[in-house]
Design a protein around this motif. Structure first.
Motif, PDB file in Angstrom:
ATOM      1  N   VAL A  29      33.493  26.010  63.789  1.00 20.93           N
ATOM      2  CA  VAL A  29      32.545  26.306  64.865  1.00 20.93           C
ATOM      3  C   VAL A  29      32.411  25.076  65.744  1.00 20.93           C
ATOM      4  CG1 VAL A  29      30.546  25.567  63.485  1.00 20.93           C
ATOM      5  CG2 VAL A  29      30.218  27.190  65.375  1.00 20.93           C
ATOM      6  N   ARG A 126      32.870  31.280  67.817  1.00 25.09           N
ATOM      7  CA  ARG A 126      32.925  29.881  67.352  1.00 25.09           C
ATOM      8  C   ARG A 126      32.110  28.943  68.229  1.00 25.09           C
ATOM      9  NH1 ARG A 126      39.299  28.466  66.244  1.00 25.09           N
ATOM     10  NH2 ARG A 126      39.536  29.490  64.199  1.00 25.09           N
ATOM     11  N   PHE A 198      27.602  29.441  58.831  1.00 22.55           N
ATOM     12  CA  PHE A 198      28.952  28.870  58.848  1.00 22.55           C
ATOM     13  C   PHE A 198      29.333  28.057  57.617  1.00 22.55           C
ATOM     14  CE2 PHE A 198      27.774  29.514  63.282  1.00 22.55           C
ATOM     15  CZ  PHE A 198      28.879  30.187  63.764  1.00 22.55           C
TER      16      PHE A 198
END
Length: 202
Positions: A29, A126, A198
């Motif tokens: 990310v 992302r 994430f």
């Protein structure tokens, strides 16, 4: 800037996105920190990097000032060159994400259009637009580099917040109130956001 020639083709590697996610215990990310000069971007970026690394999560900071010493060293601060600078940084971030890393960018990136371009390059799944909210007056009061004083004296042209505009995100993915929060609280808020979406445990 020129586009890739039509005879060029992408070459896919044998290591998948999922392979890298399992190896690094994280989904790649880009935390895109945007805000005025003095809002805390670099400070928070490097503190977040330190925290992530201490937890075993590979990451890297792309700091706007550092970029200007190399990758963007040939660019000025005109709107066109700012756009090109962000385009280059976004492509680097996208490549680093492909490698499985978490990327933290610290750039003023003042225009909606340019941040939208970065999101398109990196990929919406992302890209986390993170607005470090602090007013011009608060940032000028801090003035850690003495830039606002120089800009108001006419020594720095096209300075965001003084002689160039800043278009604050209307609906950022994450908003951090750096004018009222401590550095530790701001970093913790971003880390918690990453943890929920994430990061996985070792």
């Amino acid at each position: 800037m020129g586009r890739a020639q039509p005879f060029l083709q992408r070459v896919d590697g044998v290591i998948s996105v999922d392979d890298r996610a399992r190896m690094f215990y994280q989904k790649a990310v880009t935390i895109w920190l945007t805000g005025l000069s003095g809002s805390g971007k670099s400070t928070i970026a490097y503190e977040l990097e330190r925290l992530l690394m201490s937890q075993g999560h590979p990451c890297y900071v792309l700091d706007g000032d550092n970029i200007r010493h190399g990758l963007g060293g040939d660019l000025s601060f005109t709107p066109e060159d700012r756009h090109e600078n962000i385009r280059r940084v976004a492509h680097v971030a996208q490549l680093m994400n492909d490698a499985g890393l978490i990327v933290i960018t610290a750039l003023i990136s003042p225009m909606h259009e340019d941040r939208a371009m970065a999101r398109d390059i990196i990929g919406p799944d992302r890209f986390v637009e993170t607005f470090l909210s602090a007013s011009v007056d608060e940032c000028a009061r801090r003035d850690p580099k003495g830039l606002y004083a120089k800009a108001r004296a006419g020594k720095i042209p096209s300075f965001t917040g003084v002689s160039a505009p800043y278009e604050a995100p209307v609906h950022p993915d994450l908003r951090v109130e750096t004018a009222s929060e401590s550095k530790e609280a701001s970093v913790a808020g971003i880390f918690n956001y990453l943890s929920n979406s994430f990061l996985t445990t070792h």
